[in-house]
Design a protein around this motif. Sequence first.
Motif, short mmCIF file in Angstrom:
data_model
loop_
_atom_site.label_atom_id
_atom_site.label_comp_id
_atom_site.label_asym_id
_atom_site.label_seq_id
_atom_site.Cartn_x
_atom_site.Cartn_y
_atom_site.Cartn_z
N MET A 192 0.85 -1.18 0.00
CA MET A 192 0.00 0.00 0.00
C MET A 192 0.89 1.24 0.00
O MET A 192 1.98 1.22 0.54
CB MET A 192 -0.90 0.02 1.23
CG MET A 192 -1.81 -1.19 1.36
SD MET A 192 -3.00 -1.36 0.05
CE MET A 192 -4.19 -0.16 0.52
N LYS A 193 0.40 2.30 -0.59
CA LYS A 193 1.11 3.57 -0.61
C LYS A 193 0.26 4.60 0.12
O LYS A 193 -0.90 4.80 -0.20
CB LYS A 193 1.35 4.02 -2.04
CG LYS A 193 1.94 5.39 -2.15
CD LYS A 193 3.00 5.42 -3.18
CE LYS A 193 3.56 6.81 -3.30
NZ LYS A 193 4.83 6.93 -2.70
N THR A 198 -15.08 2.58 2.86
CA THR A 198 -14.21 3.72 3.18
C THR A 198 -13.90 4.48 1.91
O THR A 198 -14.06 3.98 0.79
CB THR A 198 -12.88 3.25 3.81
OG1 THR A 198 -12.16 2.48 2.85
CG2 THR A 198 -13.12 2.43 5.07
N TRP A 199 -13.39 5.71 2.09
CA TRP A 199 -12.98 6.50 0.94
C TRP A 199 -11.81 5.84 0.23
O TRP A 199 -11.75 5.83 -0.99
CB TRP A 199 -12.60 7.92 1.37
CG TRP A 199 -13.78 8.75 1.80
CD1 TRP A 199 -15.08 8.57 1.45
CD2 TRP A 199 -13.73 9.88 2.64
NE1 TRP A 199 -15.87 9.53 2.02
CE2 TRP A 199 -15.05 10.37 2.76
CE3 TRP A 199 -12.72 10.56 3.31
CZ2 TRP A 199 -15.38 11.47 3.52
CZ3 TRP A 199 -13.05 11.67 4.06
CH2 TRP A 199 -14.37 12.12 4.16
N SER A 200 -10.89 5.29 0.99
CA SER A 200 -9.73 4.62 0.39
C SER A 200 -10.18 3.43 -0.45
O SER A 200 -9.67 3.21 -1.55
CB SER A 200 -8.77 4.13 1.47
OG SER A 200 -8.16 5.21 2.12
N ASN A 258 -9.58 2.96 -4.46
CA ASN A 258 -8.92 1.75 -4.99
C ASN A 258 -9.80 1.01 -5.99
O ASN A 258 -9.32 0.56 -7.03
CB ASN A 258 -8.52 0.82 -3.84
CG ASN A 258 -7.31 1.32 -3.10
OD1 ASN A 258 -6.40 1.89 -3.69
ND2 ASN A 258 -7.30 1.12 -1.79
N ILE A 259 -11.08 0.89 -5.69
CA ILE A 259 -12.01 0.23 -6.62
C ILE A 259 -12.09 1.01 -7.93
O ILE A 259 -12.06 0.44 -9.02
CB ILE A 259 -13.41 0.07 -5.98
CG1 ILE A 259 -13.35 -0.92 -4.81
CG2 ILE A 259 -14.42 -0.40 -7.01
CD1 ILE A 259 -14.60 -0.91 -3.95
N VAL A 293 -10.92 1.70 -13.73
CA VAL A 293 -10.38 2.48 -14.84
C VAL A 293 -9.32 1.69 -15.58
O VAL A 293 -9.30 1.64 -16.82
CB VAL A 293 -9.81 3.83 -14.33
CG1 VAL A 293 -8.97 4.50 -15.39
CG2 VAL A 293 -10.92 4.73 -13.89
N LEU A 294 -8.43 1.03 -14.86
CA LEU A 294 -7.39 0.23 -15.49
C LEU A 294 -7.97 -0.95 -16.26
O LEU A 294 -7.52 -1.28 -17.35
CB LEU A 294 -6.39 -0.26 -14.44
CG LEU A 294 -5.55 0.85 -13.80
CD1 LEU A 294 -4.72 0.29 -12.66
CD2 LEU A 294 -4.68 1.53 -14.83
N ARG A 295 -9.01 -1.59 -15.70
CA ARG A 295 -9.66 -2.71 -16.39
C ARG A 295 -10.27 -2.26 -17.71
O ARG A 295 -10.10 -2.91 -18.75
CB ARG A 295 -10.75 -3.30 -15.49
CG ARG A 295 -11.41 -4.56 -16.04
CD ARG A 295 -12.57 -5.00 -15.15
NE ARG A 295 -13.70 -4.10 -15.28
CZ ARG A 295 -14.60 -4.16 -16.28
NH1 ARG A 295 -14.48 -5.06 -17.22
NH2 ARG A 295 -15.61 -3.32 -16.31
#
Length: 87
Positions: free
Chosen positions: A11-12, A34-36, A40-41, A46-48
């Motif tokens: 994690m970053k 959570t917002w995190s 992440n989702i 977007v990458l998918r």
Amino acid sequence: MLFDLWHTIHMKRTNLVLDAHLLDEATRVLQAKTWSAAVNIALAEVLRVRRIQRIPSFFGEGLWEGNLAAMREDKPPRTTRRRRRQA
């Protein structure tokens, strides 16, 4: 809390300036706790989508040359044969 050696998650930690309305809507729409998790989702989605959009360029265009209509016919293609000469 147990540390699992088999499933290490990298994690970053960072500070981001985000639109509060978009973050709230994304959290609700994505059903994230959570917002995190929402961020992440959203990043994963977007990458998918971008990977899917690149599929046609991976295969290229114009690789197949042929006659699809002829290929779909019930009959095999006609070939011409030479007649044998009778001796």
